[in-house]
Write an enzyme that holds these catalytic residues in place. Sequence first.
Site, PDB file in Angstrom:
ATOM      1  N   ASP A  87      54.659  47.122 -18.085  1.00 60.31           N
ATOM      2  CA  ASP A  87      54.633  45.723 -17.630  1.00 60.31           C
ATOM      3  C   ASP A  87      54.329  44.839 -18.834  1.00 60.31           C
ATOM      4  OD1 ASP A  87      54.191  44.458 -14.503  1.00 60.31           O
ATOM      5  OD2 ASP A  87      53.711  43.166 -16.211  1.00 60.31           O
ATOM      6  N   ARG A 127      52.313  33.852  -2.929  1.00 61.50           N
ATOM      7  CA  ARG A 127      53.476  33.209  -3.548  1.00 61.50           C
ATOM      8  C   ARG A 127      54.422  32.648  -2.484  1.00 61.50           C
ATOM      9  NH1 ARG A 127      55.533  37.906  -7.269  1.00 61.50           N
ATOM     10  NH2 ARG A 127      54.946  39.041  -5.391  1.00 61.50           N
ATOM     11  N   VAL A 148      56.380  46.097  -5.886  1.00 60.87           N
ATOM     12  CA  VAL A 148      57.389  47.158  -5.771  1.00 60.87           C
ATOM     13  C   VAL A 148      57.165  48.247  -6.823  1.00 60.87           C
ATOM     14  CG1 VAL A 148      59.857  47.627  -6.067  1.00 60.87           C
ATOM     15  CG2 VAL A 148      59.118  45.691  -4.677  1.00 60.87           C
ATOM     16  N   ARG A 175      47.311  43.031 -16.341  1.00 61.91           N
ATOM     17  CA  ARG A 175      47.699  43.966 -15.268  1.00 61.91           C
ATOM     18  C   ARG A 175      47.606  45.419 -15.781  1.00 61.91           C
ATOM     19  NH1 ARG A 175      48.356  45.025  -9.894  1.00 61.91           N
ATOM     20  NH2 ARG A 175      50.361  45.897  -9.315  1.00 61.91           N
ATOM     21  N   THR A 208      62.958  38.665  -8.930  1.00 61.37           N
ATOM     22  CA  THR A 208      64.214  37.900  -8.958  1.00 61.37           C
ATOM     23  C   THR A 208      64.013  36.647  -8.102  1.00 61.37           C
ATOM     24  OG1 THR A 208      64.950  39.461  -7.258  1.00 61.37           O
ATOM     25  CG2 THR A 208      65.887  39.751  -9.429  1.00 61.37           C
ATOM     26  N   CYS A 242      60.815  37.075  -0.725  1.00 60.94           N
ATOM     27  CA  CYS A 242      61.965  37.872  -0.272  1.00 60.94           C
ATOM     28  C   CYS A 242      62.768  37.075   0.753  1.00 60.94           C
ATOM     29  CB  CYS A 242      61.491  39.186   0.329  1.00 60.94           C
ATOM     30  SG  CYS A 242      60.857  40.298  -0.929  1.00 60.94           S
ATOM     31  N   THR A 256      65.886  42.898  -5.957  1.00 59.81           N
ATOM     32  CA  THR A 256      66.893  42.343  -5.047  1.00 59.81           C
ATOM     33  C   THR A 256      67.844  41.448  -5.838  1.00 59.81           C
ATOM     34  OG1 THR A 256      65.202  42.362  -3.356  1.00 59.81           O
ATOM     35  CG2 THR A 256      67.183  41.083  -2.880  1.00 59.81           C
TER      36      THR A 256
HETATM   37  N1  NAD Z   1      57.229  42.377  -2.823  1.00 63.40           N
HETATM   38  C1  NAD Z   1      57.992  42.852  -1.858  1.00 63.40           C
HETATM   39  O1  NAD Z   1      57.583  42.990  -0.711  1.00 63.40           O
HETATM   40  C2  NAD Z   1      59.411  43.265  -2.128  1.00 63.40           C
HETATM   41  C3  NAD Z   1      60.064  44.085  -1.200  1.00 63.40           C
HETATM   42  C4  NAD Z   1      61.363  44.487  -1.468  1.00 63.40           C
HETATM   43  C5  NAD Z   1      62.002  44.047  -2.615  1.00 63.40           C
HETATM   44  N2  NAD Z   1      61.348  43.231  -3.492  1.00 63.40           N
HETATM   45  C6  NAD Z   1      62.060  42.830  -4.700  1.00 63.40           C
HETATM   46  O2  NAD Z   1      61.555  43.624  -5.777  1.00 63.40           O
HETATM   47  C7  NAD Z   1      61.518  42.882  -6.996  1.00 63.40           C
HETATM   48  C8  NAD Z   1      60.105  42.868  -7.544  1.00 63.40           C
HETATM   49  O3  NAD Z   1      59.261  42.155  -6.671  1.00 63.40           O
HETATM   50  P1  NAD Z   1      57.671  42.275  -6.692  1.00 63.40           P
HETATM   51  O4  NAD Z   1      57.188  41.604  -5.472  1.00 63.40           O
HETATM   52  O5  NAD Z   1      57.256  43.666  -6.979  1.00 63.40           O
HETATM   53  O6  NAD Z   1      57.327  41.380  -7.957  1.00 63.40           O
HETATM   54  P2  NAD Z   1      55.880  41.138  -8.581  1.00 63.40           P
HETATM   55  O7  NAD Z   1      55.854  39.737  -9.028  1.00 63.40           O
HETATM   56  O8  NAD Z   1      54.819  41.638  -7.665  1.00 63.40           O
HETATM   57  O9  NAD Z   1      55.826  42.086  -9.865  1.00 63.40           O
HETATM   58  C9  NAD Z   1      56.697  42.054 -10.879  1.00 63.40           C
HETATM   59  C10 NAD Z   1      56.047  42.561 -12.155  1.00 63.40           C
HETATM   60  O10 NAD Z   1      57.042  42.579 -13.159  1.00 63.40           O
HETATM   61  C11 NAD Z   1      56.459  42.180 -14.378  1.00 63.40           C
HETATM   62  N3  NAD Z   1      57.540  41.759 -15.261  1.00 63.40           N
HETATM   63  C12 NAD Z   1      58.259  40.619 -15.262  1.00 63.40           C
HETATM   64  N4  NAD Z   1      59.204  40.657 -16.226  1.00 63.40           N
HETATM   65  C13 NAD Z   1      59.086  41.858 -16.844  1.00 63.40           C
HETATM   66  C14 NAD Z   1      59.770  42.494 -17.910  1.00 63.40           C
HETATM   67  N5  NAD Z   1      60.792  41.920 -18.525  1.00 63.40           N
HETATM   68  N6  NAD Z   1      59.363  43.723 -18.270  1.00 63.40           N
HETATM   69  C15 NAD Z   1      58.339  44.316 -17.636  1.00 63.40           C
HETATM   70  N7  NAD Z   1      57.641  43.781 -16.644  1.00 63.40           N
HETATM   71  C16 NAD Z   1      58.023  42.557 -16.244  1.00 63.40           C
HETATM   72  C17 NAD Z   1      55.470  41.119 -13.984  1.00 63.40           C
HETATM   73  O11 NAD Z   1      54.470  40.958 -14.979  1.00 63.40           O
HETATM   74  C18 NAD Z   1      54.919  41.682 -12.665  1.00 63.40           C
HETATM   75  O12 NAD Z   1      53.759  42.470 -12.864  1.00 63.40           O
HETATM   76  C19 NAD Z   1      62.092  41.505  -6.634  1.00 63.40           C
HETATM   77  O13 NAD Z   1      63.466  41.504  -6.870  1.00 63.40           O
HETATM   78  C20 NAD Z   1      61.828  41.398  -5.144  1.00 63.40           C
HETATM   79  O14 NAD Z   1      62.727  40.515  -4.509  1.00 63.40           O
HETATM   80  C21 NAD Z   1      60.062  42.849  -3.282  1.00 63.40           C
END
Ligand code: NAD
Length: 417
Positions: free
Chosen positions: A31, A327, A13, A36, A82, A257, A117
């Site tokens: 990040d 995942r 995201v 990364r 989350t 998700c 989310t």
């Molecule tokens: N992946 C999807 O398709 C998608 C779609 C819609 C919503 N979401 C929601 O968006 C959110 C993020 O999901 P994602 O898939 O991008 O996650 P992800 O795991 O791909 O990426 C999250 C990133 O956040 C970093 N991170 C973790 N804690 C941190 C902190 N305290 N400070 C800075 N960086 C930190 C991690 O190192 C990682 O690179 C979630 O709530 C998910 O449910 C995801």
Amino acid sequence: MNYSLAIIGLGYVGLPLALAFGKFFKTIGYDIDLRRINELKKGFDRNNESSHNNFVKSKFITFTNEKNKLKNANVYIVTVPTPVYKNKKPDCRLLINACKLIGKILKKNDIVIFESTVFPGMTEDICVPILSKTSGLFLNLDFYVGYSPERINPGDTKRNLKNIPKLVSSSNKNTLKIIYFLYSKIIKAKIHKVETIKIAEAAKIIENTQRDINIAFMNELAVLFDKLNIDTHKVIKAASTKWNFLKFYPGLVGGHCIGVDPYYLTHIAKLNQYKTKIILSGRKINDNMYKYIIKKLINQLQKKKFNNKIKILIMGYTFKENCSDIRNSQVVIINNSLSKDYIVNIFDPLVYNNYKNKIKNLIRKPKKNYYDVIILAVNHKVFLNMGINNILKFAKKKNIIYDIKNIFPNYNNSLKI
Ligand SMILES: NC(=O)c1ccc[n+]([C@@H]2O[C@H](COP(=O)([O-])OP(=O)(O)OC[C@H]3O[C@@H](n4cnc5c(N)ncnc54)[C@H](O)[C@@H]3O)[C@@H](O)[C@H]2O)c1
């Protein structure tokens, strides 16, 4: 006003969002994962969602894992994961950490927007108190918050950040205008202003929960129709000719998700002394689908009297098609289970480079005339493009093709869900 943005968490995201904002505003991509950050500095996205060109076009972006660099921002957008704990309760630790981090550097008039989310109420009841406590500042007097759920669909080349309608909400009317303005720079689709943060949070969580329940219904029907010797996909095709029939298909539900978000909703329901009935039934059906698939395969192996050292090729390892994210993939569980009794190879070109040294039975290319069983587990475009005839070349003459996603509906010799 000069807006300077910081995106917290650069995953599926956060990265596309940071790159998009970086075309128009000074943007810090932050990040905690140094590996990364180093990759992103070189213009490389291991998730294969952003091209090198996307990095080049994002002229005002900088990537960092240094907290003190965040002080220069006045708009923070939180995109951290989350997930849920093993017991399926929301694991809010990463979100809480992100709030503490921002709280320490929060200044008067700053805006914090959450995209992760969450369950309805989480922004205002959990995140805001942390921001206030760590900063000593007050909501709507000193700082402002917003919630704008992400709806991207990794692997989908048609629907992307730019053309997916976006919800925006805020703690304050003026801030809502600012948030609308910021997103209108990067989003060409409709931006819908939602009356309250809680409504926006609830809208996001029900989008995914609805999908989970609809797939669960199809999975339940698939199990029933199997007993009745009826082809589920043909039933769905026929029923879809009615205008108000919703077309969903049976299959594995994984990822972070659809398989996770319903638990956020049931958690907040429970906290409010309401026991949901449909949501968790759907989750249970979907979570058990892998068992049904394995059982069906083993039955076929016995029926067709395969009794030598059975070799299985699993095609596709991700939680959904055309993305490289494994995942919570249910295919991982299928592999772990089948590998106990059979020789299993996994073939997934979208996963190979990232995991070749981590998953021991992940292969670069399948052998020809080698497998007794081929499980088409994920409907990646690459598999569709290979065509069933090329895939059959990997199989021995006597074989079982298990087309879980019905990629090749016209190939009649395959098992389906
Ligand atoms: N992946 C999807 O398709 C998608 C779609 C819609 C919503 N979401 C929601 O968006 C959110 C993020 O999901 P994602 O898939 O991008 O996650 P992800 O795991 O791909 O990426 C999250 C990133 O956040 C970093 N991170 C973790 N804690 C941190 C902190 N305290 N400070 C800075 N960086 C930190 C991690 O190192 C990682 O690179 C979630 O709530 C998910 O449910 C995801």
